[in-house]
Motif scaffolding. Structure first.
Motif, PDB file in Angstrom:
ATOM      1  N   LEU A   1       9.914  -1.251  -9.521  1.00  0.00           N
ATOM      2  CA  LEU A   1       8.925  -0.333 -10.110  1.00  0.00           C
ATOM      3  C   LEU A   1       9.617   0.900 -10.687  1.00  0.00           C
ATOM      4  O   LEU A   1       9.174   1.448 -11.692  1.00  0.00           O
ATOM      5  N   SER A   2      10.702   1.316 -10.059  1.00  0.00           N
ATOM      6  CA  SER A   2      11.432   2.497 -10.547  1.00  0.00           C
ATOM      7  C   SER A   2      12.198   2.201 -11.838  1.00  0.00           C
ATOM      8  O   SER A   2      12.609   3.117 -12.537  1.00  0.00           O
ATOM      9  N   LYS A   3      12.393   0.896 -12.125  1.00  0.00           N
ATOM     10  CA  LYS A   3      13.012   0.492 -13.408  1.00  0.00           C
ATOM     11  C   LYS A   3      11.926   0.075 -14.399  1.00  0.00           C
ATOM     12  O   LYS A   3      12.208  -0.536 -15.419  1.00  0.00           O
ATOM     13  N   HIS A   4      10.676   0.361 -14.049  1.00  0.00           N
ATOM     14  CA  HIS A   4       9.528   0.037 -14.907  1.00  0.00           C
ATOM     15  C   HIS A   4       9.371  -1.459 -15.123  1.00  0.00           C
ATOM     16  O   HIS A   4       8.975  -1.917 -16.190  1.00  0.00           O
ATOM     17  N   GLU A   5       9.706  -2.217 -14.086  1.00  0.00           N
ATOM     18  CA  GLU A   5       9.425  -3.657 -14.076  1.00  0.00           C
ATOM     19  C   GLU A   5       8.255  -3.911 -13.119  1.00  0.00           C
ATOM     20  O   GLU A   5       7.921  -3.072 -12.299  1.00  0.00           O
ATOM     21  N   THR A   6       7.645  -5.094 -13.254  1.00  0.00           N
ATOM     22  CA  THR A   6       6.486  -5.454 -12.425  1.00  0.00           C
ATOM     23  C   THR A   6       6.854  -6.644 -11.543  1.00  0.00           C
ATOM     24  O   THR A   6       7.023  -7.759 -12.048  1.00  0.00           O
TER      25      THR A   6
END
Ligand code: MN
Length: 209
Positions: free
Chosen positions: A162-167
């Protein structure tokens, strides 16, 4: 509002013989509980952050006050990752293991060739993590974005995708505490056993969402 240890959606022995009862009990009541306790401690002097979900905190680490950012990253990540990990496993009697269905299977075939190739690639990534961390099947973009691709990704320590903007759709804990009692140093053996308890229904639900 304090964060709390979520109950497991099954008994500690439900994943036997693939993940043993003693490991599950210690992992949940000691390791996961400690992340929850330390996350709450870190947030004590920031009541405004206590109204957020742990996912919201992790998606916006840059805006967490510097004095607690590392604690939120580590313990918030530990809480979020383990909360998800319990739900992406299920007893083989309750449908754990096997293969995914529907859209997820189609997406895996499209991205990785076929299901065995995906499994092989995921297992290799998980086996190859140096030290402690997690392997993930994830969408390459945040939930609301279009144009996401399926990716296999790894994170060190308790970092969240989530911190790498992945789901994230599926996760595997490869910290030694997740397997050492039963498998000692044989991480690859643990990963091979873990495929028998994957809750594909939950991964499918996350993809639909
Ligand atoms: Mn763990």
């Amino acid at each position: 509002m304090k964060f709390e240890l979520p109950a497991l959606p099954y008994g500690y022995d439900a994943l036997e013989p693939f993940v043993d009862k003693e490991t599950m009990e210690i992992h949940h009541t000691k390791h996961h509980q400690t992340y929850v306790t330390k996350l709450n401690e870190a947030l004590e002097k920031y009541p405004e952050l206590q109204t957020k979900t742990v996912d919201e905190l992790l998606m916006d680490l840059e805006n967490i006050p510097e004095d607690i950012r590392t604690a939120v990253r580590n313990h918030g990540g530990g809480h979020a990752n383990h909360s998800m990990f319990w739900t992406v496993m299920a007893s083989p009697k309750a449908g754990g293991g096997g293969e995914p269905g529907g859209e997820l299977m189609k997406a895996l075939n499209a991205s990785f060739g076929d299901f065995p190739k995906f499994k092989d690639s995921f297992s290799k990534s998980a086996t190859g993590i140096f030290g402690s961390g997690w392997a993930w099947l994830a969408l390459s973009e945040p939930r609301e974005s279009k144009g996401s691709k399926l990716v296999i990704t790894t994170t060190p320590n308790q970092d969240s995708p989530l911190s790498k903007h992945e789901t994230p759709l599926l996760c595997l804990d490869v910290w030694e505490h997740a397997y050492y009692l039963k498998h000692q140093n044989r991480r690859a053996e643990y990963i091979e056993a873990w495929w028998n308890v994957v809750n594909w229904k939950e991964a499918e639900r996350r993809l639909e969402q």
